[in-house]
Motif scaffolding. Structure first.
Motif, short mmCIF file in Angstrom:
data_model
loop_
_atom_site.label_atom_id
_atom_site.label_comp_id
_atom_site.label_asym_id
_atom_site.label_seq_id
_atom_site.Cartn_x
_atom_site.Cartn_y
_atom_site.Cartn_z
N GLY A 218 0.78 -1.23 0.00
CA GLY A 218 0.00 0.00 0.00
C GLY A 218 0.81 1.28 0.00
N PHE A 219 2.13 1.18 -0.04
CA PHE A 219 2.98 2.38 -0.02
C PHE A 219 2.92 3.10 -1.37
CE2 PHE A 219 4.73 0.26 3.63
CZ PHE A 219 5.11 1.29 4.46
N LYS A 220 2.90 4.43 -1.28
CA LYS A 220 2.91 5.29 -2.46
C LYS A 220 3.92 6.40 -2.22
CE LYS A 220 -1.92 4.45 -3.28
NZ LYS A 220 -3.26 4.93 -3.13
N ARG A 221 4.35 7.02 -3.29
CA ARG A 221 5.28 8.15 -3.15
C ARG A 221 4.61 9.29 -2.40
NH1 ARG A 221 7.29 8.36 -9.31
NH2 ARG A 221 8.39 6.38 -9.27
N VAL A 222 5.37 9.90 -1.52
CA VAL A 222 4.91 11.11 -0.85
C VAL A 222 4.97 12.22 -1.89
CG1 VAL A 222 5.45 12.79 0.96
CG2 VAL A 222 5.70 10.33 1.41
N PRO A 223 3.89 12.98 -2.07
CA PRO A 223 3.93 14.07 -3.06
C PRO A 223 5.11 15.01 -2.78
CG PRO A 223 1.70 13.75 -2.26
CD PRO A 223 2.60 12.89 -1.41
N PHE A 224 5.80 15.38 -3.85
CA PHE A 224 6.99 16.22 -3.72
C PHE A 224 6.69 17.48 -2.92
CE2 PHE A 224 10.04 19.40 -5.18
CZ PHE A 224 11.22 18.74 -4.89
N GLY A 225 7.50 17.73 -1.89
CA GLY A 225 7.38 18.91 -1.06
C GLY A 225 6.35 18.82 0.04
N HIS A 226 5.58 17.75 0.07
CA HIS A 226 4.53 17.58 1.09
C HIS A 226 5.14 17.37 2.47
CE1 HIS A 226 0.35 16.65 2.13
NE2 HIS A 226 0.84 15.71 2.92
N LEU A 227 6.11 16.48 2.53
CA LEU A 227 6.88 16.22 3.75
C LEU A 227 8.35 16.34 3.39
CD1 LEU A 227 5.05 13.09 5.21
CD2 LEU A 227 5.06 15.39 6.18
N LEU A 228 9.13 16.86 4.30
CA LEU A 228 10.55 17.08 4.04
C LEU A 228 11.39 16.31 5.03
CD1 LEU A 228 10.25 20.93 3.52
CD2 LEU A 228 10.40 19.18 1.74
N LEU A 229 12.29 15.50 4.51
CA LEU A 229 13.20 14.75 5.37
C LEU A 229 14.43 15.59 5.67
CD1 LEU A 229 12.93 11.24 3.72
CD2 LEU A 229 12.07 11.92 5.94
N PRO A 230 15.10 15.34 6.78
CA PRO A 230 16.25 16.17 7.20
C PRO A 230 17.56 15.79 6.51
CG PRO A 230 15.87 14.50 8.84
CD PRO A 230 14.78 14.34 7.79
N GLY A 231 17.53 15.53 5.25
CA GLY A 231 18.74 15.17 4.53
C GLY A 231 18.38 14.78 3.11
N PRO A 232 19.38 14.55 2.31
CA PRO A 232 19.11 14.23 0.91
C PRO A 232 18.45 12.86 0.75
CG PRO A 232 21.44 14.03 1.38
CD PRO A 232 20.80 14.56 2.62
N VAL A 233 17.38 12.84 -0.04
CA VAL A 233 16.68 11.60 -0.37
C VAL A 233 16.13 11.76 -1.77
CG1 VAL A 233 14.62 10.21 0.12
CG2 VAL A 233 16.02 10.99 2.00
N ASN A 234 16.25 10.73 -2.57
CA ASN A 234 15.62 10.72 -3.87
C ASN A 234 14.10 10.76 -3.61
OD1 ASN A 234 14.32 9.91 -6.24
ND2 ASN A 234 15.92 8.44 -6.78
N PRO A 235 13.39 11.78 -4.09
CA PRO A 235 11.96 11.88 -3.80
C PRO A 235 11.14 10.70 -4.31
CG PRO A 235 12.66 13.61 -5.33
CD PRO A 235 13.89 12.88 -4.90
N ASP A 236 11.64 9.98 -5.30
CA ASP A 236 10.95 8.80 -5.80
C ASP A 236 10.99 7.65 -4.80
OD1 ASP A 236 10.35 10.12 -8.15
OD2 ASP A 236 12.04 9.26 -9.25
N ARG A 237 11.88 7.74 -3.82
CA ARG A 237 12.04 6.67 -2.83
C ARG A 237 11.40 7.00 -1.48
NH1 ARG A 237 15.48 2.71 -3.25
NH2 ARG A 237 16.34 2.98 -1.17
N PHE A 238 10.82 8.20 -1.35
CA PHE A 238 10.17 8.60 -0.10
C PHE A 238 8.71 8.18 -0.19
CE2 PHE A 238 8.98 12.43 2.78
CZ PHE A 238 8.90 11.59 3.88
#
Length: 167
Positions: A125-145
């Protein structure tokens, strides 16, 4: 291939050393520099939502869930999900994953986040988090969040930065 006699149980304090060795073999020394690892630093994972897989007395897999702050809401960060390399491809990771998500849902948690491969985690059931919706405290490929809602609307309520849950 023979059938494994797999036991999945809640992680026990005695498992910690074997789990750390498993993480070291699976992810190497660079695992501590990853953004997801930094979110878990200094915050204990929830043992009631963390599970191990055993074949006999051999620990062959582990999954942990750690509480995080996501905007103004609480969420869970999944990981690491680890399977002993010699036991990969036998459904152990999927069994651990499902058990942890079911336990989180039963305990009333609304949202689980992770950094991982969408093709693998989509079946849970996991889906990509919409870009900019949540921000992680470091570099992450947004396709993998990725995120999975355990309660409808949970992701929409959570906007902003993701940080370790301060106790």
């Amino acid at each position: 291939m023979t059938e494994l006699s797999l036991i999945i149980r809640n992680e026990q304090p005695i498992d910690c050393e074997a789990i750390e060795r498993l993480h070291e073999r699976a992810f190497g020394p660079g695992r501590f520099a990853r953004t997801a690892s930094r979110l878990r630093e200094g915050v204990p994972h929830l043992r009631e939502l963390s599970f191990t897989a055993l074949v006999g007395t051999l620990l062959v897999g582990s999954v942990r869930l750690t509480p995080v702050q996501a905007g103004h809401e609480r969420a869970l960060m999944l990981g690491p999900l680890t399977v002993e390399p010699a036991f990969e491809g036998r459904g152990i990771g999927a069994a651990l994953m499902q058990r942890s998500l079911d336990a989180a849902r039963e305990k009333g948690h609304d949202l689980v986040l992770l950094v991982g491969d969408e093709p693998y985690y989509r079946r849970f059931g996991f889906k990509r988090v919409p870009f900019g919706h949540l921000l992680l405290p470091g570099p992450v490929n947004p396709d993998r969040f990725l995120a999975v809602e355990l309660a409808e609307g949970a992701l929409a309520r959570t906007k902003g930065g993701v940080s370790p849950l301060s106790t």
